[in-house]
Design an enzyme around this catalytic site. Structure first.
Site, PDB file in Angstrom:
ATOM      1  N   GLU A 526       0.802  -1.232   0.000  1.00 13.03           N
ATOM      2  CA  GLU A 526       0.000   0.000   0.000  1.00 13.03           C
ATOM      3  C   GLU A 526       0.834   1.281   0.000  1.00 13.03           C
ATOM      4  O   GLU A 526       0.494   2.251  -0.693  1.00 13.03           O
ATOM      5  CB  GLU A 526      -0.969   0.011   1.186  1.00 13.03           C
ATOM      6  CG  GLU A 526      -2.183  -0.901   1.024  1.00 13.03           C
ATOM      7  CD  GLU A 526      -1.878  -2.366   1.286  1.00 13.03           C
ATOM      8  OE1 GLU A 526      -0.751  -2.653   1.742  1.00 13.03           O
ATOM      9  OE2 GLU A 526      -2.736  -3.227   1.047  1.00 13.03           O
ATOM     10  N   GLN A 548      -7.317  -1.210  -1.483  1.00 18.38           N
ATOM     11  CA  GLN A 548      -8.418  -2.177  -1.643  1.00 18.38           C
ATOM     12  C   GLN A 548      -9.544  -1.978  -0.624  1.00 18.38           C
ATOM     13  O   GLN A 548     -10.708  -2.076  -0.965  1.00 18.38           O
ATOM     14  CB  GLN A 548      -7.866  -3.593  -1.569  1.00 18.38           C
ATOM     15  CG  GLN A 548      -8.838  -4.603  -2.116  1.00 18.38           C
ATOM     16  CD  GLN A 548      -8.162  -5.914  -2.464  1.00 18.38           C
ATOM     17  OE1 GLN A 548      -7.852  -6.708  -1.587  1.00 18.38           O
ATOM     18  NE2 GLN A 548      -7.915  -6.141  -3.750  1.00 18.38           N
ATOM     19  N   TYR A 552      -7.093  -0.746   5.169  1.00 21.07           N
ATOM     20  CA  TYR A 552      -5.680  -0.968   4.820  1.00 21.07           C
ATOM     21  C   TYR A 552      -5.000   0.314   4.359  1.00 21.07           C
ATOM     22  O   TYR A 552      -3.814   0.305   4.033  1.00 21.07           O
ATOM     23  CB  TYR A 552      -5.577  -2.085   3.774  1.00 21.07           C
ATOM     24  CG  TYR A 552      -6.308  -3.317   4.254  1.00 21.07           C
ATOM     25  CD1 TYR A 552      -6.077  -3.790   5.560  1.00 21.07           C
ATOM     26  CD2 TYR A 552      -7.263  -3.966   3.495  1.00 21.07           C
ATOM     27  CE1 TYR A 552      -6.779  -4.881   6.056  1.00 21.07           C
ATOM     28  CE2 TYR A 552      -7.961  -5.054   3.992  1.00 21.07           C
ATOM     29  CZ  TYR A 552      -7.722  -5.503   5.272  1.00 21.07           C
ATOM     30  OH  TYR A 552      -8.425  -6.568   5.771  1.00 21.07           O
ATOM     31  N   HIS A 593     -13.046  -4.914   7.830  1.00 13.44           N
ATOM     32  CA  HIS A 593     -13.773  -4.601   6.598  1.00 13.44           C
ATOM     33  C   HIS A 593     -14.963  -3.714   6.899  1.00 13.44           C
ATOM     34  O   HIS A 593     -15.911  -3.648   6.134  1.00 13.44           O
ATOM     35  CB  HIS A 593     -14.233  -5.886   5.888  1.00 13.44           C
ATOM     36  CG  HIS A 593     -13.085  -6.684   5.365  1.00 13.44           C
ATOM     37  ND1 HIS A 593     -12.388  -7.567   6.144  1.00 13.44           N
ATOM     38  CD2 HIS A 593     -12.485  -6.700   4.147  1.00 13.44           C
ATOM     39  CE1 HIS A 593     -11.420  -8.113   5.421  1.00 13.44           C
ATOM     40  NE2 HIS A 593     -11.452  -7.597   4.217  1.00 13.44           N
TER      41      HIS A 593
END
Ligand code: TPP
Length: 804
Positions: A526, A548, A552, A593
């Site tokens: 990243e 993504q 992250y 998430h």
């Protein structure tokens, strides 16, 4: 010197060139020694110099061409001087913190001394012709932070070489892809993750970077045995060496004091990079640090006597001098003359820098003293005489504006009840100095030129009466297809972005149509995905770097915070990264998430824009707007929004959503509900039920957290409802605290509130997995209902009896 290197320099010029190089090396060294004394005498507060690193940098400069790019750090004084971008006078101006850009062109002293950078932009925000100048991206004090952007700086050459049509249309940005990105780094900083991540990415991409490691054995006091496996970074890097098994780097070790060898090494690396795009790592060993790391400590504390002696014996300038004399290029006397001239030259430069820095401040001092004297003649304030004495005394050593401004402001407070005309004179003086210094120190956080995203005209999405309802991701996908057709500089890359078209299929089919360079899968890295975007955007491309998932982004946060967000500010408007960071976040399932760390982002990335669209039409509209501007921004799509149906606009690819403009999505009269992103839907759902309970809600979607409601529409709603609830799914006191500060303090909503302004956020911990994990930690429609109802109950307990 080897024949190869000698051939490069004609015989007539040979001596001249060598002695000019010697003079430059001596000059940098002398700057260090006079600069150090200036810090000890209090004229500057911190000094960090390029001494001990001169020769390698002079060799590097010989292969640096107009149109090349540097991503380096604070030791590169000789390199920058050799490139004609720096002088002793610049160094002293920076050491004194002279805020005038013409005297400290890297940053107008927003940065510490020897943090270099050249101007990429004209004053009107347009790009300069970068192919007609040596380009140095702006340094940061954070070690190894120059490495993420190196990836993109080097990759841009590949992009342009691969696409001659594009290159032809971007003459200010490329010479057919022949440009090299040069990086420099200290040996100890090579222990940072960014270094390894970038080296790997460059190795994979095979792009023209030349990395120089200045190895003086230490990182402040900590030696190589603690920093690096085998105490030797190139030994550890050897697996990156290109060989029969595959592409990689040319890795070369060379001594810092060996002028001919250095020249040869750089010539070889240049040829490989410029002609074949093969990257190199040059590990320059046996470097020294003759006066220690910086002015903040002495190296006798951690270096042995033997090491100190070795550093004296192997000092690159000394070795260079010996080599010149031994090879008969010049005599000891000629060298001594240069040494003397250098000392005198640096003294003159230093003196000029000091007097030019002090002159305007001294003028202001004269003015303030005359005001002080005039006030003293009217009002008996014994302190004034002492202040004047102190200020005059400071002026002989060195004066800062704060010295007299602090007194002037104290004095205004002391005479606030006096009815004398000098009070206005003092007030005017303070206001004037404050406003001049606002320009010096507080401007250019954002780009305010014609290239700003805020200047992009709105184009509303249009619909036919029979417009189709499609999954949100289709709107994004079709929009990207239009965008890539229309904007040849557009690129998008990230994890799973290429072959499969993104984890949510938002770029489906894009790679097939636009190729593997414009639409690319990357490794899982990243920080360097962000860096890749920074570098590409600094070279005239329009990258979209994809993270993504929002959770992250933290891996890529350092370059966002330290590099992108501060770049325009720290270069005084000299550089900017028109990079879009695309990600998706807020609620879905599971601790990593479902995060919505808006407070973290907001606190870290002032200097960037932050778009938080509630659906994919708005997300697409923000991309379209940002693509027309030079501004860096992040767009957070709603993770749970890709399959939600939205009407397909007829002007896909064309519509543009303005930044800083809120949208009122429901009219009401009892309370204003302010939200954004995924919680907007929940809020809208709750308002239906609240209506039934007799509460009329006005709902405002913020749309962009930065900039925030530029026309102050939210307060207009509060003027009507007199009540305010802010809802998001960050931690309590995260994003909502920011929003409240904007509305209550900046928009002055306090004056129009009949109830306490409140917030509804998620719980302070991470959201657990599963539907119930979401329900019991993130604001639900029922939570919104109950919170609003409680506010109404407090205002009118008769009309709204308690629920529980
Ligand atoms: C990320 C980060 N950590 C720590 C520091 C503090 N620091 C400044 S210079 C330095 C040592 C750097 O050593 P090296 O990379 O060998 O470069 P040198 O200064 O020796 O040229 C340290 C630890 C910093 N600036 N940035």
């Amino acid at each position: 010197m080897t024949t190869n290197a000698k051939d490069k320099i004609s015989k007539n010029d040979f001596k001249k060139t060598i002695l000019a190089d010697y003079r430059l090396a001596a000059e940098v060294r002398e700057c260090g020694s006079q600069g150090r004394r200036d810090v000890l005498s209090g004229k500057g507060t911190f000094g960090i110099f390029g001494d001990g690193k001169e020769l390698a940098q002079i060799a590097l400069a010989k292969v640096f061409r107009h149109g090349d790019f540097r991503a380096g750090y604070y030791r590169d004084q000789a390199l920058m001087t050799a490139l004609g971008q720096y002088s002793p006078k610049h160094m002293f101006s920076a050491l004194y913190a002279d805020p005038e850009l013409e005297r400290e062109p890297s940053s107008g002293s927003r940065q510490m001394m020897n943090h270099f950078g050249t101007r990429f932009l004209n004053d009107d925000g347009s790009w300069r012709n970068l192919m007609e100048q040596n380009n140095s991206t702006s340094d940061m004090a954070c070690l190894a932070s120059q490495f993420p952007r190196l990836v993109g700086l080097a990759q841009a050459s590949q992009v342009y070489r691969d696409n001659p049509e594009l290159a032809k249309n971007k003459p200010g940005f490329t010479n057919g892809g022949n440009e090299i990105a040069f990086a420099t780094i200290g040996n100890s900083s090579c222990a940072e993750g960014h270094f390894w991540e970038a080296v790997n990415a460059i190795g994979v991409l095979q792009v023209p970077a030349i990395i120089s490691i200045w190895d003086d054995g230490y990182g402040i006091s900590v030696a190589n045995d603690v920093q690096m496996t085998k105490s030797d970074v190139s030994a550890v890097l050897s697996g990156f060496q290109r060989d029969s098994k595959g592409a990689g780097f040319d890795i070369i070790k060379v001594n810092a004091w060996d002028y001919p060898a250095l020249i040869e090494v750089y010539e070889k690396a240049e040829k490989l990079a410029r002609e074949k795009h093969i990257p190199s790592i040059i590990h320059v060993v046996e470097m020294t640090q003759p006066t220690g790391h910086s002015t903040s400590g002495s190296h006798e504390r951690y270096k042995s006597k033997e090491r100190m002696q070795w550093e004296k014996d192997f000092d690159c300038n000394l070795k260079f001098r010996e080599w010149i004399v031994e090879s008969g290029i010049a005599t000891k006397e000629e060298i001594a003359t240069i040494d003397k001239e250098v000392v005198d030259f640096v003294k003159v430069q230093k003196k000029e820098a000091w007097s030019e820095f002090q002159a305007p401040i001294k003028e202001e001092l004269k003015e303030v003293i005359s005001i002080f004297n005039a006030i003293s003649a009217q009002v008996n304030i014994p302190e004034i005489a002492d202040w004047i004495k102190d200020l005059n005394q400071s002026a002989t050593f060195g004066l800062f504006r704060r010295n007299f401004m602090s007194k002037a402001r104290i004095l205004l407070g002391m005479i606030v009840n006096e009815n004398i005309p000098e009070k206005a004179t003092l007030r005017n003086f303070i206001n004037r100095i404050n406003s001049e210094n606002y320009e010096r120190y507080n401007t250019k956080l954002y780009n305010e030129t014609a290239t700003s995203a805020l200047k992009v005209e709105q184009v509303k999405p249009t619909y036919d009466s029979d417009s189709e309802e499609v999954d949100g991701r289709i709107i994004l996908r079709d929009n990207f297809h239009h965008m890539f057709d229309a904007i040849p500089e557009a690129m998008i890359f990230g994890e799973d972005v290429g072959k499969i078209g993104g984890v949510n299929q938002g770029v489906e089919g894009l790679q097939d149509k636009f190729g593997e360079i414009r639409v690319a899968d990357t490794g899982i890295r990243e920080a360097t995905i962000i860096g890749q975007g920074i570098g590409l955007s600094l070279r005239g491309l329009k990258p979209i770097a994809e993270m993504q998932y929002l959770d992250y982004v933290i891996y890529g946060f350092q370059p966002m915070v330290d590099d992108i967000a501060s770049l325009h500010y720290r270069t005084h408007g000299g550089q900017i990264t028109p990079l879009i960071i695309r990600t998706r976040g807020h609620r879905l399932e599971g601790i990593w998430h479902s995060g919505s760390p808006m407070g973290m982002l907001l606190n870290g990335i002032r200097g960037m824009y932050l778009c938080v669209p509630r659906d994919m039409t708005r997300a697409a509209g923000f991309y379209n707007t940002l693509m027309q501007s030079n501004d860096p921004a992040m767009v957070i799509e709603c993770l749970n929004g890709y399959r939600i149906k939205e009407k397909l606009p007829t002007n896909i690819g064309e519509f543009r959503i303005p930044l800083g403009k809120v949208e009122t999505t429901r009219d009401g009269s009892d309370i204003t509900l302010v939200s954004y992103g995924s919680t907007w839907r929940i809020v809208m759902d709750a308002t239906e039920k609240l209506e039934r309970a007799g509460v009329s809600c006005e709902v405002i979607d913020i749309q962009t957290l930065v900039p925030f409601d530029l026309s102050h529409d939210i307060v207009e709603s509060v003027k009507k409802t007199n009540r305010l609830l802010v809802i998001d799914e960050d931690v309590p006191g995260g994003g909502t605290a920011y929003i409240l500060q904007k509305i209550v303090e900046e928009q002055d909503a306090y004056n129009y509130l009949d109830s306490e302004p409140q917030t509804l956020a998620a719980k302070a911990h991470r959201p657990p997995y599963g539907a119930d994990g979401d329900y019991f930690t993130k604001p639900s429609s029922e939570d919104v209902f109950e919170k609003v109802y409680a506010i109404m109950h407090e205002a009118n307990p008769v009309k709204f009896p308690p629920l529980y």
